[in-house]
Write a protein that holds these residues in place. Structure first.
Motif, PDB file in Angstrom:
ATOM      1  N   UNK A 189       0.830  -1.209   0.000  1.00 23.74           N
ATOM      2  CA  UNK A 189       0.000   0.000   0.000  1.00 23.74           C
ATOM      3  C   UNK A 189       0.864   1.257   0.000  1.00 23.74           C
ATOM      4  N   UNK A 190       1.940   1.257   0.783  1.00 21.28           N
ATOM      5  CA  UNK A 190       2.799   2.439   0.839  1.00 21.28           C
ATOM      6  C   UNK A 190       3.622   2.603  -0.436  1.00 21.28           C
ATOM      7  N   UNK A 191       4.087   1.502  -1.005  1.00 23.90           N
ATOM      8  CA  UNK A 191       4.870   1.614  -2.236  1.00 23.90           C
ATOM      9  C   UNK A 191       4.070   2.260  -3.360  1.00 23.90           C
ATOM     10  N   UNK A 192       2.756   2.048  -3.367  1.00 26.70           N
ATOM     11  CA  UNK A 192       1.910   2.621  -4.413  1.00 26.70           C
ATOM     12  C   UNK A 192       1.280   3.946  -3.997  1.00 26.70           C
ATOM     13  N   UNK A 193       1.682   4.474  -2.845  1.00 19.24           N
ATOM     14  CA  UNK A 193       1.188   5.775  -2.391  1.00 19.24           C
ATOM     15  C   UNK A 193       2.025   6.891  -3.007  1.00 19.24           C
ATOM     16  N   UNK A 194       1.531   8.145  -2.981  1.00 15.90           N
ATOM     17  CA  UNK A 194       2.309   9.261  -3.560  1.00 15.90           C
ATOM     18  C   UNK A 194       3.674   9.480  -2.909  1.00 15.90           C
TER      19      UNK A 194
ATOM     20  N   UNK B 139       5.681   7.593 -12.603  1.00 19.25           N
ATOM     21  CA  UNK B 139       6.626   6.982 -13.556  1.00 19.25           C
ATOM     22  C   UNK B 139       7.255   5.712 -12.976  1.00 19.25           C
ATOM     23  N   UNK B 140       7.413   5.674 -11.659  1.00 22.32           N
ATOM     24  CA  UNK B 140       8.071   4.554 -11.003  1.00 22.32           C
ATOM     25  C   UNK B 140       8.137   4.800  -9.512  1.00 22.32           C
ATOM     26  N   UNK B 141       8.818   3.899  -8.801  1.00 25.74           N
ATOM     27  CA  UNK B 141       8.908   3.956  -7.347  1.00 25.74           C
ATOM     28  C   UNK B 141      10.208   4.637  -6.943  1.00 25.74           C
ATOM     29  N   UNK B 142      10.092   5.614  -6.058  1.00 23.04           N
ATOM     30  CA  UNK B 142      11.282   6.307  -5.553  1.00 23.04           C
ATOM     31  C   UNK B 142      12.093   5.385  -4.649  1.00 23.04           C
ATOM     32  N   UNK B 143      13.384   5.613  -4.637  1.00 23.84           N
ATOM     33  CA  UNK B 143      14.256   4.833  -3.767  1.00 23.84           C
ATOM     34  C   UNK B 143      14.085   5.200  -2.301  1.00 23.84           C
ATOM     35  N   UNK B 144      13.719   6.443  -2.026  1.00 23.20           N
ATOM     36  CA  UNK B 144      13.440   6.912  -0.658  1.00 23.20           C
ATOM     37  C   UNK B 144      12.107   7.646  -0.689  1.00 23.20           C
ATOM     38  N   UNK B 145      11.269   7.390   0.309  1.00 21.54           N
ATOM     39  CA  UNK B 145       9.950   8.013   0.342  1.00 21.54           C
ATOM     40  C   UNK B 145      10.061   9.520   0.558  1.00 21.54           C
ATOM     41  N   UNK B 146       9.196  10.244  -0.113  1.00 18.51           N
ATOM     42  CA  UNK B 146       9.126  11.690   0.086  1.00 18.51           C
ATOM     43  C   UNK B 146       8.823  11.974   1.553  1.00 18.51           C
ATOM     44  N   UNK B 147       9.566  12.919   2.120  1.00 17.57           N
ATOM     45  CA  UNK B 147       9.378  13.276   3.520  1.00 17.57           C
ATOM     46  C   UNK B 147      10.407  12.681   4.447  1.00 17.57           C
TER      47      UNK B 147
ATOM     48  N   UNK C 183      19.472   4.198 -16.752  1.00 13.11           N
ATOM     49  CA  UNK C 183      19.857   3.618 -15.467  1.00 13.11           C
ATOM     50  C   UNK C 183      18.940   4.126 -14.351  1.00 13.11           C
ATOM     51  N   UNK C 184      18.692   5.411 -14.333  1.00 11.49           N
ATOM     52  CA  UNK C 184      17.797   6.042 -13.359  1.00 11.49           C
ATOM     53  C   UNK C 184      17.325   7.357 -13.930  1.00 11.49           C
ATOM     54  N   UNK C 185      16.290   7.928 -13.317  1.00 12.96           N
ATOM     55  CA  UNK C 185      15.886   9.294 -13.631  1.00 12.96           C
ATOM     56  C   UNK C 185      15.378   9.938 -12.347  1.00 12.96           C
ATOM     57  N   UNK C 186      15.132  11.237 -12.388  1.00 12.70           N
ATOM     58  CA  UNK C 186      14.813  11.978 -11.172  1.00 12.70           C
ATOM     59  C   UNK C 186      13.432  11.604 -10.639  1.00 12.70           C
ATOM     60  N   UNK C 187      13.286  11.710  -9.325  1.00 15.07           N
ATOM     61  CA  UNK C 187      12.082  11.249  -8.658  1.00 15.07           C
ATOM     62  C   UNK C 187      11.028  12.311  -8.432  1.00 15.07           C
ATOM     63  N   UNK C 188      10.885  13.246  -9.368  1.00 17.65           N
ATOM     64  CA  UNK C 188       9.826  14.245  -9.253  1.00 17.65           C
ATOM     65  C   UNK C 188       8.478  13.610  -9.591  1.00 17.65           C
ATOM     66  N   UNK C 189       7.430  14.082  -8.910  1.00 17.60           N
ATOM     67  CA  UNK C 189       6.090  13.568  -9.178  1.00 17.60           C
ATOM     68  C   UNK C 189       5.668  13.928 -10.590  1.00 17.60           C
TER      69      UNK C 189
END
Length: 703
Positions: free
Chosen positions: A525-530, A536-544, A599-605
């Motif tokens: 549930x948290x992985x699919x939360x904002x 685009x994908x899942x961030x490596x570290x949660x926002x906040x 390889x990676x891209x930025x984690x902006x919403x």
């Protein structure tokens, strides 16, 4: 038509074996990160094409879909009169076509005159070779270097030489099909006379050795060989087609990128990690790439397992972070590694590669029923699990931990290996030895695998490994679960304190079936939360969280392979729709990246109408980024192949958004090859086998 001298130019890459070339859109090698590299050494650092003193204007450039040929279309700016035979702007069309074959570059330059009078076209090439090590290109500074010898001109071009501190004499040559006119240091010049409507060709070759004079025949022969070789690599394994042309283009590009990055070694096919920084065998990257593609191409996994077993550590070496049984992290062949200025000649500083190696071997056997290969790997698997057990026995908590043995090695030795990637909730960096949460999941999977394999080859040890796996699972639940956050923490530090940070690492536990069902659902549930999912994908570290930074390397960016592993875990947990959302996000991101996942891209919403934000120095292509497309698709379709029982299991199949059907062509199941088709039928997805008239392959569908 015009390109400003200050405008950034896209970089294009070609690869063959242990050589690769990075050049700009014009086809030139001029920037600090560009060059022609062989065995981690840049053998040509400047290769610039000019019309007289001017840079030609760029019309377009691209690499062909099979990743073999780079083609740039150029034209002239206004040429000054040469005996009244100059040319106004845009009358000369120049095509640069190049490829790599047998670790040598071949180029054809075709000049066509669309003017109504004869033109004398001055061609100039600026050349240089610095023979720097790849780590120098990446920014490492050396206290001393070897001896760079002056360039030597010849009738057909230039030769460059360097005597390394390691005693190795390195060389390169740049040769042309015509003798240059009046060679000067670092430069060769030609003058072509083009009649109205006429054309001329010039051939060039770059390699370690001087060979025969470049010619049209050599170019054609080697181009034919390069294409045949690439076609063989691309035909390996099953292929995917669908009702979506753009989706198919992404699948084909991902397949082509894996073919480009895969080198044929003595031990079989092996995917090099990525270009430009990691065009070499890496352990972790190759194992995960093999896992991503195992359902389609088990031969890649066999090549990876065989290579890694052959290079398994046999003795202790603090400098190399080596210990008996450990699986290698990476290998390099440049001068700095040979001189032991860095430990990466054959380096073992990865805590996760060894358990992943075991897990891949078990998955390979289930997929293929290739008992002979896995039995040949059994001594390496035993040595690997013994290393895991020794490390766990030495840790007070019984966990698989790491602490670098030399200050020249990597400080962090999980997949997030940047120096600031393991930290506490207040932002403090964790002190070692460190136990990463996902690594414990990998170790659990490795012990479970050994328990299953051991039933065949060592039943008493199998029971021991099964008990140990369950004990480790209980420790993970007890030490890493954060009740208040309903999530697993990132790591335990050397004092046993939990790094109470929400990261994507916990998603890997789902992939290997570690988490208790209720906790797995909470993580899903948290992985699919904002906080995690950007669209685009899942961030490596949660926002906040502390140190969250969407433009960092590991602390808030999106890594496609990481999202794919999480998607696979989410699918196995039974969370419907999550894998298809992640596949859709990845596919729509790929559209913005020219169908090639970086390889990676930025984690902006994600915001309406805006593309994903590129990470400026990401490798492109990258093996496990390309492989992520196939793991995401497998997660959506719910496919598992049982080679021994010649059975395909499909569980809760879902099709990507906007796709009505998907077919997997030439899928190997035991000793049979079949097509597996999926069709959308209202709210359900039907699966059925095609091309098996005798019914020798069975299909079991659930959900």
């Amino acid at each position: 038509m015009e390109n400003s001298d200050s405008a950034p130019l896209t970089r294009y890459v070609l690869k063959d074996g242990d050589s690769f070339l990075v050049a700009n859109s014009l086809g030139d090698i001029v920037a600090p990160a560009e060059g022609f590299f062989v065995h981690d050494t840049r053998i040509v650092s400047r290769y610039e094409f000019l019309l007289g003193e001017q840079q030609p204007a760029l019309l377009s450039s691209a690499v062909t879909q099979d990743n073999v040929l780079f083609v740039a279309h150029l034209t002239n700016r206004a040429l000054s009169a040469m005996d009244e035979m100059g040319a106004p702007e845009g009358l000369i069309h120049i095509t640069r076509s190049r490829f790599l074959c047998r670790e040598r570059m071949y180029e054809r330059i075709t000049c066509m005159n669309y003017g109504d009078r004869t033109t004398r076209l001055p061609l100039r090439f600026r050349l240089d070779a610095d023979f720097v090590d790849m780590f120098e290109v990446r920014g490492s500074r050396r206290p001393a270097r070897g001896r760079l010898l002056g360039p030597e001109s010849s009738e057909w071009g230039y030769a460059f030489r360097y005597e390394g501190l390691d005693g190795v004499a390195r060389s390169s040559s740049v040769l042309f099909s015509r003798p240059p006119a009046q060679p000067v240091p670092g430069c060769v010049e030609f003058v072509l006379t083009l009649a109205p409507g006429g054309s001329e060709e010039l051939y060039a070759e770059i390699g370690v050795l001087q060979e025969a004079t470049p010619s049209r025949q050599r170019y054609r022969d080697e181009a034919s060989h390069a294409r045949r070789h690439m076609r063989r690599r691309q035909r390996r394994g099953a292929r995917v087609s669908s009702s979506g042309p753009l989706f198919d283009q992404w699948m084909r590009r991902s397949r082509s990128d894996l073919a480009l990055l895969t080198s044929e070694l003595e031990t079989g096919p092996y995917p090099y990690a990525g270009i430009p920084w990691f065009s070499t065998p890496f352990g972790r990257d190759a194992v995960i790439t093999a896992m991503q593609t195992l359902w389609l191409d088990p031969g890649l996994a066999k090549g990876v397992l065989t290579f890694l077993a052959r290079h398994q550590a046999k003795e202790e070496s603090p400098f190399l972070d080596a210990a008996p049984g450990k699986i290698m992290h990476e290998t390099r062949r440049g001068e700095m590694s040979a001189m032991k200025e860095l430990p990466f000649g054959l380096y073992y500083g990865g805590v996760d590669t060894t358990p992943l190696f075991i897990a891949l071997a078990g998955a390979y056997l289930k997929r293929t029923a290739d008992i002979e290969t896995v039995q040949s790997l059994w001594p390496a698997l035993l040595a690997a699990v013994q290393w895991i057990e020794r490390v766990c026995d030495a840790d007070p908590n019984g966990l698989l931990v790491y602490a670098r043995a030399s200050d020249r090695g990597l400080a962090n030795q999980g997949w997030k290996d940047s120096g600031d990637s393991v930290f506490h909730a207040d932002g403090r960096l964790a002190e070692g030895p460190i136990a990463l949460v996902e690594v414990q999941g990998y170790a659990y999977a490795a012990l479970r695998t050994m328990a299953e394999l051991g039933q065949r080859w060592d039943p008493p040890a199998a029971a021991h490994w099964a008990r140990r796996a369950q004990a480790l699972r209980a420790t993970i639940e007890r030490r890493f679960w954060m009740e208040s956050a309903a999530y697993y923490g990132l790591a335990l530090d050397g004092e046993g304190a939990l790094c109470a940070v929400r990261t994507s690492n916990a998603g890997h536990l789902l992939q290997f079936g570690v988490a208790e069902p209720a906790r797995a659902l909470a993580v899903a549930e948290q992985l699919m939360s904002p906080a995690f999912f950007t669209g685009w994908g899942i961030r490596t570290v949660a926002r906040g969280e502390a140190r969250f930074n969407p433009i960092s390397y590991h602390n808030g960016s999106v890594w496609p392979h990481d999202s794919a592993l999480c998607a696979s875990g989410l699918a196995s947990t039974g969370v419907r729709g999550a894998a298809t959302r992640l596949l859709r996000g990845a596919f729509e991101a790929a559209v913005h990246f020219d169908m090639r996942m970086p390889e990676l891209f930025c984690g902006f919403a994600r915001t309406q109408g805006a593309p994903p934000v590129a990470y400026p120095v990401a490798c492109l292509p990258q093996a496990w980024a390309a492989g992520s497309a196939f793991m995401l698709l497998q997660a959506c379709l719910g496919i598992q192949v049982d080679g021994d029982g010649r059975t395909i299991h499909v569980q809760r199949a879902e099709l990507p958004f906007g796709i009505q059907d998907v077919t997997i062509h030439d899928l190997a199941v035991g000793d049979q090859r079949i097509d597996l088709a999926f069709r959308s039928t209202g709210s359900r997805v039907a699966a059925f086998i095609e091309g098996d008239p005798d019914g020798r392959v069975s299909l079991q569908v659930r959900g």
